[in-house]
Design an enzyme around this catalytic site. Structure first.
Site, PDB file in Angstrom:
ATOM      1  N   LYS A 222      27.836  25.432 -11.194  1.00  0.00           N
ATOM      2  CA  LYS A 222      28.644  25.403 -10.828  1.00  0.00           C
ATOM      3  C   LYS A 222      29.863  25.495 -10.822  1.00  0.00           C
ATOM      4  CE  LYS A 222      26.817  21.142 -11.121  1.00  0.00           C
ATOM      5  NZ  LYS A 222      26.770  19.673  -9.504  1.00  0.00           N
TER       6      LYS A 222
ATOM      7  N   SER B 179      19.903  26.599 -14.793  1.00  0.00           N
ATOM      8  CA  SER B 179      20.992  26.270 -13.847  1.00  0.00           C
ATOM      9  C   SER B 179      22.268  26.267 -14.633  1.00  0.00           C
ATOM     10  CB  SER B 179      20.384  24.813 -13.410  1.00  0.00           C
ATOM     11  OG  SER B 179      20.477  23.885 -14.266  1.00  0.00           O
TER      12      SER B 179
END
Length: 317
Positions: free
Chosen positions: A35, A287
């Site tokens: 992110k 992720s």
């Protein structure tokens, strides 16, 4: 600001899946998640006036940390709205990066609604976690790095919640290598994108609690959904048991802590959901790694409960 994370193999994963699997380890990224890529790309392009107004965002955890760190580097005041059930590790890390955290609602969507009310009231600059072309552009750098690290990839498996990482990956891959398949993965407990992709009845889409709270999004982005429908090859879902098994697999075999959302792609591979794929070279984006340690017990219990259920079923038969 952003690390070039490793893309490595696991012999055990290769043997169990029958593929040559390359794991893109964004759990080793700054803030423990991909992110930061989108957040930094967005905040670095804000005008002086936009920065002066301050930044507001909504997040289930990882976007919050990325925005908080990018905002601190830019010298901007950041306010983040997060669900009340956000893992304490993510809340504490966000505060340590200098952001003010407001805990509200039981889901990302409720936190998002509150952040929008705050934005309207204060005029702060809103940094969306996924439905923003600049955010998506930043997330696309994960896929670009993967192609540089292994140009022979035939399929890339991507976890999806709001769809920013999946949309960015699909755009980058199809622009450069349209022959590579892009497969999205969601938790079966919250499969909004997968359900829409397969044109399932909206009224039948579940939205339950999940170990993968980072991809528990009830309403994915409008922009990301359009990209996913146009460029993603397939969407699959994984169960809570499969996600729990993937988290423990990564810890036991790879000595890596991986959160539920980050383990979703691994779960798809371990669960043999790619069995129809003839691709030998498979990339998977891990992720994020921001998992509260106490959730490891939840993973263990989830697996044990499933085993007991299967034993009971076998007795009945």
């Amino acid at each position: 600001m952003v690390h070039r994370t490793p893309c490595k193999q696991s012999k055990t994963l290769n043997v169990q899946s029958g593929h040559s699997v390359w794991m893109k380890l964004e759990n080793l990224q700054r803030t423990g998640s991909f992110k930061i890529r989108g957040a930094f790309n967005k905040i670095s392009q804000l005008t002086e006036l936009e920065c002066k107004r301050g930044i507001v965002a909504a997040s289930a955890g990882n976007h919050a940390q990325g925005v908080a760190l990018a905002g601190r580097e830019k010298g901007v005041q950041v306010t983040i709205f997060m669900p009340t059930n956000t893992p304490s590790s993510k809340v504490n890390a966000t505060r340590e990066y200098g952001a003010r955290v407001e805990l509200t609602g039981d889901s990302f969507d409720e936190a998002y609604e509150e952040s929008m009310r705050y934005q309207e009231k204060t005029g702060a600059t809103f940094v969306h976690p996924f439905d923003d072309s600049v955010i998506i552009e930043g997330q696309a750098t994960v896929a670009l790095e993967m192609l540089q690290q292994n140009p022979e990839l035939e399929t890339i498996v991507v976890p999806a919640g709001g769809g920013g990482l999946l949309a960015g990956t699909a755009l980058a891959i199809k622009l450069i290598r349209p022959d590579i398949k892009v497969v999205g993965v969601q938790a079966a407990s919250a499969p909004a994108i997968a359900s829409a992709f397969h044109q399932l009845d909206k009224n039948l889409i579940p939205f339950h609690s999940t170990i993968a709270e980072g991809i528990k999004v009830k309403s994915p982005g409008v922009y990301t959904s359009e990209i996913i429908q146009s460029y993603v090859d397939d969407m699959i879902t994984v169960s809570e048991v499969e996600i729990a098994e993937a988290i423990l697999f990564m810890l036991e075999r790879e000595k890596m802590l991986t959160e539920g959302a980050g383990a979703a792609g691994i779960a798809a591979i371990l669960g043999n959901h790619l069995s129809s794929e003839k691709s030998q070279q498979v990339g998977v984006i891990v992720s994020g790694g921001n998992l509260d340690i106490e959730k490891l017990e939840i993973c263990r219990q989830t697996i044990m409960d499933d085993q007991k259920r299967k034993q009971r079923s076998s007795y009945i038969l």
